[in-house]
Design a protein around this motif. Structure first.
Motif, PDB file in Angstrom:
ATOM      1  N   SER A 117      -9.312   9.099  -3.137  1.00  0.00           N
ATOM      2  CA  SER A 117      -8.526   7.981  -2.596  1.00  0.00           C
ATOM      3  C   SER A 117      -7.041   8.279  -2.789  1.00  0.00           C
ATOM      4  CB  SER A 117      -8.889   6.705  -3.344  1.00  0.00           C
ATOM      5  OG  SER A 117      -8.457   6.838  -4.692  1.00  0.00           O
ATOM      6  N   THR A 118      -6.192   7.468  -2.233  1.00  0.00           N
ATOM      7  CA  THR A 118      -4.753   7.712  -2.367  1.00  0.00           C
ATOM      8  C   THR A 118      -4.336   7.732  -3.839  1.00  0.00           C
ATOM      9  OG1 THR A 118      -4.504   5.376  -1.829  1.00  0.00           O
ATOM     10  CG2 THR A 118      -3.927   6.927  -0.115  1.00  0.00           C
ATOM     11  N   MET A 132       0.316   0.591   9.757  1.00  0.00           N
ATOM     12  CA  MET A 132       1.035   0.387   8.481  1.00  0.00           C
ATOM     13  C   MET A 132       2.541   0.304   8.733  1.00  0.00           C
ATOM     14  SD  MET A 132      -0.701   0.471   5.532  1.00  0.00           S
ATOM     15  CE  MET A 132      -2.410   0.698   5.019  1.00  0.00           C
ATOM     16  N   TYR A 187     -17.230  -0.179   4.170  1.00  0.00           N
ATOM     17  CA  TYR A 187     -15.921   0.231   3.638  1.00  0.00           C
ATOM     18  C   TYR A 187     -14.996  -0.974   3.782  1.00  0.00           C
ATOM     19  CZ  TYR A 187     -12.026   3.685   3.271  1.00  0.00           C
ATOM     20  OH  TYR A 187     -10.936   4.426   2.897  1.00  0.00           O
ATOM     21  N   ASP A 242      -3.626   1.558  -4.120  1.00  0.00           N
ATOM     22  CA  ASP A 242      -4.581   1.844  -3.053  1.00  0.00           C
ATOM     23  C   ASP A 242      -5.366   0.567  -2.754  1.00  0.00           C
ATOM     24  OD1 ASP A 242      -6.552   1.580  -5.006  1.00  0.00           O
ATOM     25  OD2 ASP A 242      -7.152   3.682  -4.987  1.00  0.00           O
ATOM     26  N   SER A 243      -6.334   0.652  -1.874  1.00  0.00           N
ATOM     27  CA  SER A 243      -7.035  -0.560  -1.427  1.00  0.00           C
ATOM     28  C   SER A 243      -7.685  -1.309  -2.591  1.00  0.00           C
ATOM     29  CB  SER A 243      -8.129  -0.187  -0.422  1.00  0.00           C
ATOM     30  OG  SER A 243      -7.571   0.545   0.627  1.00  0.00           O
ATOM     31  N   TYR A 251       0.876   3.621   1.861  1.00  0.00           N
ATOM     32  CA  TYR A 251       1.234   4.093   3.200  1.00  0.00           C
ATOM     33  C   TYR A 251       2.386   3.308   3.811  1.00  0.00           C
ATOM     34  CZ  TYR A 251      -3.379   6.500   3.292  1.00  0.00           C
ATOM     35  OH  TYR A 251      -4.469   7.292   3.031  1.00  0.00           O
ATOM     36  N   GLU A 287     -11.370  10.233   4.310  1.00  0.00           N
ATOM     37  CA  GLU A 287     -11.412   9.817   5.719  1.00  0.00           C
ATOM     38  C   GLU A 287     -11.169  10.996   6.670  1.00  0.00           C
ATOM     39  OE1 GLU A 287      -8.654   6.583   6.355  1.00  0.00           O
ATOM     40  OE2 GLU A 287      -9.576   5.375   4.796  1.00  0.00           O
ATOM     41  N   HIS A 316      -6.384  10.101   9.917  1.00  0.00           N
ATOM     42  CA  HIS A 316      -7.083  11.188   9.220  1.00  0.00           C
ATOM     43  C   HIS A 316      -7.905  12.077  10.148  1.00  0.00           C
ATOM     44  CE1 HIS A 316      -5.962   8.554   5.878  1.00  0.00           C
ATOM     45  NE2 HIS A 316      -5.943   9.668   5.176  1.00  0.00           N
ATOM     46  N   HIS A 321       0.850  -1.198   0.000  1.00  0.00           N
ATOM     47  CA  HIS A 321       0.000   0.000   0.000  1.00  0.00           C
ATOM     48  C   HIS A 321       0.883   1.245   0.000  1.00  0.00           C
ATOM     49  CE1 HIS A 321      -2.955   3.004   1.420  1.00  0.00           C
ATOM     50  NE2 HIS A 321      -3.816   2.244   0.767  1.00  0.00           N
ATOM     51  N   PHE A 335      -6.723  -6.125   7.386  1.00  0.00           N
ATOM     52  CA  PHE A 335      -7.948  -6.294   6.586  1.00  0.00           C
ATOM     53  C   PHE A 335      -7.612  -6.408   5.100  1.00  0.00           C
ATOM     54  CE2 PHE A 335      -7.735  -1.588   6.379  1.00  0.00           C
ATOM     55  CZ  PHE A 335      -8.017  -1.362   5.043  1.00  0.00           C
ATOM     56  N   MET A 336      -6.505  -5.803   4.672  1.00  0.00           N
ATOM     57  CA  MET A 336      -6.121  -5.876   3.257  1.00  0.00           C
ATOM     58  C   MET A 336      -5.625  -7.282   2.913  1.00  0.00           C
ATOM     59  SD  MET A 336      -4.098  -2.291   2.810  1.00  0.00           S
ATOM     60  CE  MET A 336      -4.976  -0.734   2.939  1.00  0.00           C
ATOM     61  N   HIS A 376      -7.829  13.096   1.681  1.00  0.00           N
ATOM     62  CA  HIS A 376      -8.512  11.805   1.611  1.00  0.00           C
ATOM     63  C   HIS A 376      -9.872  11.954   2.294  1.00  0.00           C
ATOM     64  CE1 HIS A 376      -9.267   7.508   2.094  1.00  0.00           C
ATOM     65  NE2 HIS A 376      -8.292   7.295   1.223  1.00  0.00           N
ATOM     66  N   SER A 397     -12.461   3.715  -1.053  1.00  0.00           N
ATOM     67  CA  SER A 397     -12.602   5.161  -1.252  1.00  0.00           C
ATOM     68  C   SER A 397     -12.599   5.509  -2.739  1.00  0.00           C
ATOM     69  CB  SER A 397     -11.508   5.917  -0.497  1.00  0.00           C
ATOM     70  OG  SER A 397     -10.250   5.454  -0.871  1.00  0.00           O
TER      71      SER A 397
HETATM   72  P1  13P Z   1      -7.311   3.939  -0.012  1.00  0.00           P
HETATM   73  O1  13P Z   1      -6.203   2.976  -0.199  1.00  0.00           O
HETATM   74  O2  13P Z   1      -8.590   3.400  -0.591  1.00  0.00           O
HETATM   75  O3  13P Z   1      -7.011   5.291  -0.515  1.00  0.00           O
HETATM   76  O4  13P Z   1      -7.579   4.053   1.561  1.00  0.00           O
HETATM   77  C1  13P Z   1      -6.643   4.611   2.408  1.00  0.00           C
HETATM   78  C2  13P Z   1      -6.536   3.932   3.704  1.00  0.00           C
HETATM   79  O5  13P Z   1      -6.706   4.480   4.757  1.00  0.00           O
HETATM   80  C3  13P Z   1      -6.183   2.559   3.709  1.00  0.00           C
HETATM   81  O6  13P Z   1      -6.132   2.115   4.991  1.00  0.00           O
END
Ligand code: 13P
Ligand code: SF4
Length: 319
Positions: A224-225, A279, A122, A50-51, A36, A210, A185, A34, A73-74, A208, A139
Motif C-alpha cells: 500500500s502507499t 485526486m 476493496y 493511506d486509505s 496522492y 493495483e 496503475h 491522502h 469513496f474515501m 502498489h 491494500s
Molecule cells: P492505498 O491508500 O490503500 O494505498 O490505496 C491507494 C489508492 O489507489 C487509493 O485510491
C-alpha cells in the motif's frame, strides 16, 4: 434595479494558507489528506495517510467537521463511520475508476446468481456497493482479510482485478475477480520500467498492488502507499523506481531526502498519467471554499449507511 451581491473573493498565496488555518479552527474541523493529494494540500493537512489510516483517523476524530482531501469513496467512508459529523469533499466530482467499475446493482445481481460466495470489496467502491459486500479491505490489510475467511466458502473479490490477482498469489485462495482497474496503475509502462532499471541498476522497484502483473513481476517491494513509504525509510536502500501515483513522492522526499526517487511514467509519456485526475481535482482554493461554506457535503440514505457499516466494521475489527 438589481443590486449585485458581492461574492467574497478567494485569498491567494500565503493569505490563502492563513485563511484555511483560521477557518479550520473556527469550524473545529480536521483536514484529512491522502498521499496522492497535491503537495500544498498534504502540507496543510492535520493528518496524511493511506486509505486504511484515513478511515481510522475519520473513525477516531472528535472534530465537528471532517474535510476529506481525497476521492468520493474515501469521504463516503468517513461519513459511514461518522453520521453525526459534517463531512465535506473539496470537489464532489473526485471519483475513482475502480468505484465506477462496480455499480451496486451489478454486484447485487452477481450475489443473486452466486448465493454461496463471500463478497470481499476493496474500499475503493461506493457506499451502495459496500452495502452489498460481506467484508471490506484496503491494500494494507487485504491479505489478512482474505486469510480470515472460512476456507470452504468461494470468494468474489471486487472491483480491482489486479489487487485480486495479487491476493490470489499471496494467499493461495482461488477467487472470482471483478474486472475493474485503476486508470493510474494500469497505465505504467513495462518498456519504460526496463529502460529505467537498465539506467539505474542499483534502484529498487517499489509498486502498489493495483499495478498490472507484468509491473509487479519486477517489484522488489509491493505494498500500500504507507507500506511503500515505510520501505523507502527503513530498507536502507537509497534509490527507488516508484510505481504508484506520483503524489506519494512528496512524503518520500520529506522523510528521506537523501534518497533518489524515480517516478515510473505511464505508457504515454506526454501526459501526466501517473497522477490521478480525480485526486487532483481538489485544490487549495476548493479546500478553502468547502471550509468556508461547509459544502459540498457527503450525504447518504441511512439504510445504505447502516448496510455499508457492517462490512466496514468487520474489517476494522480485524485490527
Ligand atoms: P492505498 O491508500 O490503500 O494505498 O490505496 C491507494 C489508492 O489507489 C487509493 O485510491
Ligand atoms: Fe481510484 Fe486509481 Fe485514483 Fe486511487 S489512484 S482514486 S484507485 S483512480
Amino acid at each position: 434595479m438589481f443590486r449585485k451581491t458581492a461574492t467574497p473573493s478567494i485569498p491567494k498565496g500565503e493569505e490563502l494558507i492563513q485563511a484555511i488555518d483560521a477557518l479550520r479552527r473556527e469550524r473545529k474541523a480536521v483536514i484529512l489528506a491522502h498521499y496522492y493529494q497535491e503537495s500544498d494540500i498534504q502540507d496543510i493537512a492535520d493528518f496524511i495517510g493511506d486509505s486504511l489510516q484515513l478511515a481510522k483517523a475519520a473513525r477516531d476524530t472528535d472534530a465537528e467537521v471532517i474535510v476529506f482531501c481525497g476521492v468520493h469513496f474515501m469521504a463516503e467512508t468517513a461519513k459511514i463511520l461518522n453520521p453525526e459529523r459534517v463531512v465535506v469533499l473539496p470537489d464532489l466530482r473526485a471519483g475513482c475508476s475502480l468505484a465506477d467499475a462496480c455499480p451496486a446493482e451489478e454486484l447485487a445481481a452477481y450475489r443473486e446468481a452466486h448465493p454461496d460466495h463471500l463478497v470481499v470489496s476493496y474500499i475503493n467502491c461506493t457506499a451502495a456497493t459496500k452495502a452489498q459486500s460481506d467484508i471490506i479491505c484496503t491494500s494494507s490489510n487485504a491479505v489478512r482479510v482474505i486469510d480470515s475467511l472460512p476456507e470452504d466458502r468461494p470468494i468474489l473479490f471486487a472491483p480491482d482485478r489486479n489487487l485480486g490477482a495479487y491476493l490470489q498469489r499471496q494467499t493461495g485462495r482461488e477467487m472470482d475477480l471483478w474486472q475493474g482497474t485503476c486508470i493510474v496503475h494500469e497505465t505504467f509502462s513495462e518498456k519504460r520500467l526496463l529502460e529505467l532499471k537498465a539506467e539505474h541498476p542499483d534502484a529498487k522497484v517499489i509498486a502498489h498492488p493495483e499495478c498490472e502483473p507484468p509491473i509487479l513481476a519486477y517489484a522488489d517491494h509491493i505494498g500500500s502507499t504507507s507500506s511503500l513509504l515505510r520501505f523507502t525509510q527503513e530498507s536502507g536502500f537509497t534509490k527507488f523506481i516508484v510505481a504508484t501515483e506520483a503524489g506519494i513522492l512528496h512524503q518520500m522526499q520529506r522523510h528521506n531526502p537523501s534518497a533518489t526517487y524515480i517516478p515510473l511514467p505511464g505508457q504515454d509519456e506526454s501526459c501526466s498519467c501517473n497522477e490521478c485526475p480525480f485526486m487532483r481535482m481538489n485544490t487549495l482554493e476548493k479546500l478553502y471554499l468547502c471550509l468556508r461554506d461547509l459544502e459540498p457535503r457527503i450525504e447518504m440514505a441511512e439504510p445504505v449507511r447502516l448496510a455499508a457499516l457492517q462490512p466496514l466494521e468487520r474489517m476494522m475489527d480485524l485490527g
